[in-house]
Design a protein around this motif. Structure first.
Motif, short mmCIF file in Angstrom:
data_model
loop_
_atom_site.label_atom_id
_atom_site.label_comp_id
_atom_site.label_asym_id
_atom_site.label_seq_id
_atom_site.Cartn_x
_atom_site.Cartn_y
_atom_site.Cartn_z
N SER A 25 16.13 31.41 53.89
CA SER A 25 15.03 30.57 54.32
C SER A 25 16.02 29.24 54.98
N GLY A 126 7.70 29.04 42.25
CA GLY A 126 7.32 29.94 42.88
C GLY A 126 8.16 31.12 42.63
N PRO A 130 7.30 33.29 47.94
CA PRO A 130 7.66 32.12 48.55
C PRO A 130 9.16 31.64 48.69
N GLN A 133 9.61 33.23 52.13
CA GLN A 133 9.12 32.46 53.21
C GLN A 133 9.48 30.89 53.26
N LYS A 135 8.47 28.90 51.02
CA LYS A 135 7.21 27.98 50.58
C LYS A 135 7.14 27.88 49.11
N VAL A 137 7.70 25.20 45.74
CA VAL A 137 7.43 23.91 45.43
C VAL A 137 8.38 23.41 44.64
N ASP A 155 13.04 20.91 53.08
CA ASP A 155 12.06 21.33 54.02
C ASP A 155 12.13 22.80 54.34
N SER A 158 11.00 24.97 51.14
CA SER A 158 9.58 24.47 50.12
C SER A 158 8.64 23.81 51.08
N THR A 159 7.54 23.92 50.64
CA THR A 159 6.48 23.34 51.32
C THR A 159 6.21 21.98 51.05
N ARG A 160 6.76 21.59 49.93
CA ARG A 160 6.61 20.27 49.53
C ARG A 160 7.47 20.10 48.11
#
Length: 299
Positions: A25, A126, A130, A133, A135, A137, A155, A158-160
């Motif tokens: 990622s 995750g 995730p 991808q 994604k 947390v 960023d 993770s998505t957040r």
């Protein structure tokens, strides 16, 4: 950071299921990665994605802006970082993302202070997909100023990020609470599917019955589907859940919280491991309940 772009260079220490996904990622987001793993062959595939595969942990961290640890447990993290710390840049940030428990996080904070490293306690919430991808947390404990510095890295993976507090250990505490929930609902799904089957009801009807209702949960359908198919390709290994349940129980004891449910969960995951499913996905906890009624024979 690289002079031309201001992009941080990240040393990823530990390239198992989660670490490899996080490394990829980062690379997709044009963040340079130096990958290292105790078993070198597990890091080597990342070279094809553009990572520099380091021959030693000191080579990996030398000159890196961020040192991301995603190793199996607290002992591994502390052993590796004790060796790596003297080679780290004075301004480096240690992004500790493995689930290592409260005691080991306290030791990690002491090691970081001695070595002059800035530590962000940020376990990743995750599993395999995730991580691959970007994604996840991230559950962060540490100075909020570090979150801003780490923004490109966070960023990318993770998505957040949920900031649990200003102190190392608070991210880990939140992760333990989250993993207690994940272990619980997975085991509960296994129990309900097996109960339905044992009572001569098609087990998939359990998932159909709760679908869309107040008790529904996407994770139950994900893990329940694996249980029904008898397919346990590991995203979160069952023995890893058992390890985390030990850490959660230690934390609960420290907090004076009741551990009755944790003891029962530990037992069912232990039984599934003893039946030969420890290296498979946590959905294989169903093998602690059934006698081969669902998804093929129990070992």
């Amino acid at each position: 950071m690289t002079a031309a772009t201001g992009t941080p260079t990240v040393a990823v220490l530990g390239t198992g299921i989660m670490g490899a996904g996080m490394a990829r990622s980062l690379l997709r987001n044009q963040i340079p990665v130096r990958a290292w793993n105790r078993t070198a062959s597990r890091a080597q595939p990342l070279a094809a994605d553009g990572a520099l595969v380091a021959g030693s942990v000191t080579e990996a961290v030398s000159g890196a802006d961020v040192v991301l640890t995603m190793l199996y447990d607290g002992d591994a993290v502390l052993d590796v970082m004790t060796e790596a710390a003297p080679a780290c840049s004075p301004s480096a940030i240690w992004l500790q993302s493995a689930t290592i428990g409260l005691a080991a996080t306290t030791q990690a904070a002491a090691l970081a202070e001695t070595a002059g490293l800035r530590l962000l306690d940020a376990p990743a919430l995750g599993t395999k997909q995730p991580a691959e991808q970007g994604k996840l947390v991230m559950l962060a404990g540490g100075p909020g100023s570090l979150l801003a510095e780490l923004r490109p890295v966070l960023d990318a993976i993770s998505t957040r990020t949920v900031h649990a507090g200003e102190l190392p250990g608070q991210g880990t505490a939140l992760k333990l609470a989250c993993n207690a929930w994940i272990a619980s609902i997975t085991a509960a799904a296994a129990q309900s599917l097996t109960l339905a089957s044992g009572l001569a009801v098609e087990p998939r009807l359990f998932l159909e019955a709760i679908s869309g209702g107040a008790s529904d949960c996407a994770y139950v359908h994900l893990k329940g589907g694996q249980m029904l198919a008898g397919e346990f390709d590991p995203a979160f290994a069952l023995d890893g859940v058992s390890k985390d349940l030990g850490l959660i129980t230690e934390a609960a004891d420290r907090a004076g919280a009741d551990t009755t449910l944790l003891a029962a969960l530990s037992q069912v995951y232990r039984v599934a491991s003893e039946r030969g499913y420890g290296s498979q996905d946590m959905a294989a906890v169903i093998r602690a309940f059934d006698a081969g009624l669902i998804g093929g024979p129990s070992s």
